[in-house]
Design an enzyme around this catalytic site. Structure first.
Site, PDB file in Angstrom:
ATOM      1  N   ARG A   1      -2.675 -21.068  15.950  1.00 16.73           N
ATOM      2  CA  ARG A   1      -2.495 -20.519  14.609  1.00 16.73           C
ATOM      3  C   ARG A   1      -1.085 -20.718  14.084  1.00 16.73           C
ATOM      4  O   ARG A   1      -0.885 -20.941  12.904  1.00 16.73           O
ATOM      5  CB  ARG A   1      -2.829 -19.022  14.612  1.00 16.73           C
ATOM      6  CG  ARG A   1      -4.305 -18.760  14.566  1.00 16.73           C
ATOM      7  CD  ARG A   1      -4.591 -17.369  14.036  1.00 16.73           C
ATOM      8  NE  ARG A   1      -5.994 -17.048  14.296  1.00 16.73           N
ATOM      9  CZ  ARG A   1      -6.396 -16.140  15.167  1.00 16.73           C
ATOM     10  NH1 ARG A   1      -5.505 -15.441  15.840  1.00 16.73           N
ATOM     11  NH2 ARG A   1      -7.665 -15.922  15.371  1.00 16.73           N
ATOM     12  N   GLY A   2      -0.122 -20.634  14.992  1.00 10.37           N
ATOM     13  CA  GLY A   2       1.265 -20.802  14.577  1.00 10.37           C
ATOM     14  C   GLY A   2       1.499 -22.169  13.962  1.00 10.37           C
ATOM     15  O   GLY A   2       2.003 -22.294  12.846  1.00 10.37           O
TER      16      GLY A   2
END
Lengths: 629, 381
Positions: free
Chosen positions: B291-292
């Protein structure tokens, strides 16, 4: 034109500009004074203005509005029962027992105060109604209890602490405020007024900008009441005294008195206690008679240094002496008398509980009610009873699809509900468990131990997100025990408060346990299960009265421990001394616990020790009370 | 009270304003979480943003505000809902392209804390069920938020299961309803915006990192800034209409900027080098999962689009790194240094300079110039 009493003035301002000022929180025991203030406020509102008292223990759905069951069943179509704030549109909402307000009710109030509207999204209903109200919250929390939600206080202009025998100094007169709304709007606000308030608000108290905006609005109102067309220095000062000072903002000297020496700061503090007689007596017959001698130099304020006072003189143009400030001397004196002696007052007036949910728990009561309370999150099939409430919309929804099948020839559209259709409300309680850390911060190991406990509290807090647990922290050292951290789930608050804990001094174990017991009892009353974690090396040398002496100290500690034990409160005792301390075993037994020796307790080991199941042994029937010399 | 405060008139809070704009440019960013002090204009900003966005085209009469086919709207492929394609479309007359089209403002749905699940996801239409025995679906707030914003003030006080549900739907872009004999799915693409005050309780970490961007707002401590806030607030309170007129031009500039950026978004170049850089940063900070990286990529691209850059540069990365990553760092309660500082440190170590420490973001690359408030903190009076 201005009333000589600040509380009367606050009520007048609110009556003149309810929407702009948001409302007031009346702090202190209720009774005639608070009622008198409300009556005065109401008497100054235009006739026909809505005035609604929110019932104590109002349910969240009554606040937001929801389905009107009776009307819905009668008519066969959904009928909305507007929430109370919408019913009070254009008027005032009085909120008794604001210190015990339900978190969800708070949330509704915040929305209404922010938007002037109320949305309903429940029971299949959807509406957005006008709800421009001012809120008058009656907060009767005692000094040591969490007060009304901070978020609510942030959204009203006035925090009012009335003297016990307060009564308004004049008769209510709505005509007096005729056309005030337009006048208030027309008042000019010079830049230096804005600057003065902005600067003042940075010197202390909460940094939030809302109160400052309220102060500005109040200054405008004061100017309008005076019949002036522009905000002057004295309006700013008075507004700051009414709005900002109760929030811990140090008030500069009144305009024209900027040079007042501050040698008597102590006296100003003392005057707080004397405020009551002055205003109190005023409630008796002739108001004018009792006014204090017009002092050439009103008492200087409690907290500011000459430099600051000078700076203020620059910001706010000094009123030339002789032409006189527009403020009645008596009003100035009364305002100054109200000023808090810093610490105590700041703590007292800021809600110890903090946020919406901190203070938002319901009344105490048997825990049986657990599934009746809390937020309604949905419904599941089942019959009501034993504390479970029928969820009517869900039940109707379940029954609806079957109606054509269940129709009996000839009988017209009678609703047929069978047992299988029944749904009950599913509710969750926001928090059910609270860990009270009682930490011995005395002696040489204090610093190290505090560091460890601080870590453990934080770790436990991270763990407890899922479980929605709370923690609070009692620290005892020297001759006192303090609630350092009121119940919270906020990591931010924990970190901020734990930073820079003091340590050292004697060991008032009994005091620490007494404070712990008090908190545990508060928790029980709130329907929250307390759990105590005591960290100490078990060498008390200060007794319950704060006096030195090992024998008395031990005896007192055992007495309080027995009281904890008698309430079947879960206690963990962690012995943090270098060698196990036999006295701690005895103490732990009094509380139905067992001492665990953790010589080199570090944060992670404390956390592990807490994760272990509690000792299974039953609570000893009667704890030994012998003292060890 | 009804006219929102103009977005461009919000003083300071550059990072928050930037994050909201990025989310408006790329709705797939995953929403914004705004955490901070009381009275810092969190709700004001979110509500103002909705008033600012250009209107969208919708199929008339569609409960989900479906986009007519080939809409330029970047909210995603214009999958038409069952109403627009189904036999019941009736008046809508079936064929894509011929659907009656309507222009309306971007939906901005406020989720009240007391909302019940049935109103959020939608439920059986009780009235119709009772009156004519038909089993029909009554769309809820998720349907109304489609292609717009869903805003939750005090998100930290909302029930976990509702937050969970909202995040799920926000991520999948589809609301699947299986209740009360109803079985339906409908498009629900929206930007989730949550705000709250950490003093009132944190958000659970597992919910935290599902928000795309996370910004921290603080009460301004600078006297001049506070004065400006008060002054504008006062002006707005006295005469909202006049105030909004005064800010009309600025609002228009931001609106146009957003609209252009949406159009440019697909053409912004993202090089492999950039991806390597983003991954390197995530590894250096120990960010779990993908997600980062994804957020870094999308946020940087949206920023590039806002600044009318052809390609994403390391400067864009540095500008969006704090809001993209600060809520994804593993929280070590014993480490006192804040997430933002750790990110800035990591950026420096990678030679990216990063935004000035303390400022969080909103550095020179952060777009305050071309689309931020022209009358912001630097140009007051």
């Amino acid at each position: 034109m201005l009333p000589p009493d600040p509380h009367t003035l606050a009520a007048l301002l609110l009556a003149a500009d309810p929407e702009g000022l948001g409302g007031a929180v009346l702090l202190g025991p209720g009774g005639p004074a608070a009622e008198g203030w409300c009556r005065f406020l109401r008497g100054n509102l235009p006739e026909g203005t809505a005035w609604r008292r929110v019932p104590v223990g109002v349910t969240p759905d009554r606040m937001t509005g929801g389905i009107d069951l009776g009307a819905t069943l009668r008519s066969g179509r959904r009928v909305l029962l507007p929430g109370i704030p919408a019913e009070a549109d254009g008027g005032v909402l009085v909120l008794p027992s604001a210190e015990r307000i339900h978190a969800e009710v708070t949330a509704t109030l915040l929305e209404v105060l922010d938007r002037g509207r109320l949305r309903v999204e429940r029971d299949g209903l959807s509406a957005d109604l006008a709800a421009r109200v001012a809120v008058v919250a009656l907060d009767e929390a005692r000094d040591d209890e969490p007060g009304s939600p901070e978020a609510l206080r942030d959204r009203v202009a006035f925090l009012v602490t009335l003297p016990p025998r307060w009564a308004p100094e004049e008769m209510p007169d709505p005509d007096r405020l005729l056309g005030s709304a337009a006048r208030i709007r027309a008042v000019e606000v010079p830049d230096r007024a804005v600057r003065a308030l902005a600067e003042m608000s940075l010197r202390g108290g909460s940094p939030s900008l809302r109160p400052v905006a309220f102060a500005l609005r109040a200054a405008r109102g004061i100017a309008a009441l005076r019949g002036a067309s522009s905000v002057e220095a004295e309006d700013v000062w008075l507004a700051a005294a009414l709005v900002l000072a109760p929030r811990g903002v140090p008030l500069p000297a009144p305009p024209g008195e900027a040079g007042a020496e501050e040698g008597e700061a102590e006296d100003a503090g003392d005057m707080e206690g004397n405020a009551a007689p002055e205003t109190g007596e005023a409630s008796e017959p002739p108001p004018g008679a009792e006014s204090p001698p017009p002092s050439p130099s009103p008492p200087p304020e409690a907290a500011s240094d000459p430099a600051e006072a000078d700076a203020d003189a620059d910001d706010a143009p000094p009123t030339p002496p002789g032409t006189g400030t527009a403020l009645p001397d008596r009003l100035v004196a009364a305002v100054l008398a109200l000023l808090p002696d810093e610490d105590a007052a700041v703590i007292r007036r800021r809600g110890a509980g903090g946020g919406v949910r901190g203070a938002g728990r319901g009344r105490g009561g048997p825990q049986v009610e657990a599934h009746e309370r809390g937020r309604r999150v949905g419904a599941h099939p089942g019959a009501p009873g034993r504390g479970r409430r029928l969820d009517l919309p869900a039940t109707l929804r379940a029954a609806a699809p079957w109606q054509p099948l269940r129709q009996v020839e000839g009988e017209n559209s009678r609703l047929r509900v069978t047992r299988e259709d029944l749904h009950v409300q599913r509710r969750v309680r926001p928090s059910t468990r609270r860990t009270i850390f009682a930490v011995d911060a005395s002696g040489s190991q204090a610093l190290r131990r505090l560091g460890e406990v601080k870590g453990a509290v934080e770790l436990l807090l991270v763990d407890s997100y899922r479980a929605r647990e709370e923690v609070c922290l009692v620290v005892f050292r020297d001759r006192e025990a303090k609630l350092l951290l009121p119940p919270t789930r906020s990591l931010t608050r924990v970190k901020r408060l734990l930073r820079g804990l003091p340590g050292g001094g004697g060991t008032p174990l009994a005091l620490g346990l007494a404070e712990t017991l008090r908190l545990a009892e508060v928790s029980l009353r709130e329907g929250v299960t307390p759990r105590v974690v005591l960290l100490t090396d078990g060498r008390p040398n200060v007794d319950a009265a704060g006096r030195g002496g090992r024998a008395r100290a031990r005896e007192d500690a055992l007495v309080v421990a027995a009281a904890l034990g008698a309430r079947s409160i879960e206690v963990r005792v962690l012995d943090t001394g270098l060698r196990p301390e036999p006295f701690l075993d005895e103490l732990a037994r009094c509380m139905g616990a067992r001492a665990r020796h953790l010589p080199f307790a570090d944060a992670r080991r404390i956390r592990r020790a807490l994760a272990d199941p509690p000792p299974g042994e039953p609570v000893p029937s009667h704890p030994g009370m012998k003292s060890h010399g | 009270m009804t006219l929102p405060f103009p977005f461009s008139a919000i003083v300071g809070q550059d990072e928050m304003k930037l994050a909201l704009q990025l989310a408006a440019v790329d709705a797939t960013l995953g929403g914004v979480l705004v955490f901070g002090d009381r009275g810092t204009g969190k709700s004001t900003a979110v509500r103002a943003l909705a008033g600012l966005l250009p209107p969208i085209e919708v199929v008339e009469g569609c409960p989900y505000a479906c986009a007519p086919v080939r809409s330029a709207d970047s909210a995603g492929p214009a999958g038409l809902c069952a109403v627009c394609t189904g036999p019941h479309a009736g008046a809508l007359n079936g064929k894509p392209g011929t659907l009656p089209v309507l222009k309306r403002s971007v939906p901005m749905v406020d989720l009240p804390l007391g909302a019940t699940e049935d109103r959020v996801v939608g439920t059986l239409d009780l009235e119709r069920a009772l009156l004519d025995g038909t089993r029909s679906f009554e769309p809820g707030l998720l349907a109304r938020a489609n292609r717009g914003f869903l805003y939750i003030d005090e998100v930290n006080l909302l029930d976990d299961h509702l937050v969970d549900l909202l995040l799920d739907v926000a991520a999948s872009g589809e609301n699947v309803v299986e209740r009360e004999g109803i079985s339906i799915r409908h498009p629900a693409r929206f930007v989730l915006v949550g705000s709250g005050n950490p003093e009132e309780g944190d958000l659970r970490p597992q919910l935290l990192d599902r928000f795309g961007l996370s910004v921290e707002v603080g009460t301004p401590r600078d006297v001049e800034e506070r004065i400006e806030v008060l002054r504008r607030r006062d002006a707005y309170d006295r005469d909202p209409d006049a105030f909004r007129r005064r800010w009309g031009a600025q609002e228009g500039r931001i609106r146009n900027g957003l609209e252009r950026a949406r159009g440019r978004l697909p053409t912004v170049d993202v090089s492999d080098d950039f991806l390597r850089l983003a991954s390197g940063l995530c590894v250096a900070l120990g960010v779990d999962g993908l997600r980062g990286e994804l957020t870094l990529l999308r946020a940087a691209r949206a920023l590039a689009a806002l600044e009318d850059a052809k390609a994403v540069t390391p400067a864009h990365l540095a500008a969006v790194a704090p809001p993209s990553l600060r809520h994804r760092l593993r929280r070590d309660p014993l480490d006192e240094s804040g997430s933002t500082e750790r990110i800035v440190r990591a950026l420096r170590e990678m030679g990216l300079g990063g935004p000035e420490a303390g400022a969080g973001s909103g550095g020179p690359a952060a777009g305050g110039t071309s689309n931020g408030s022209p009358d912001g903190i630097h140009a007051r009076r």
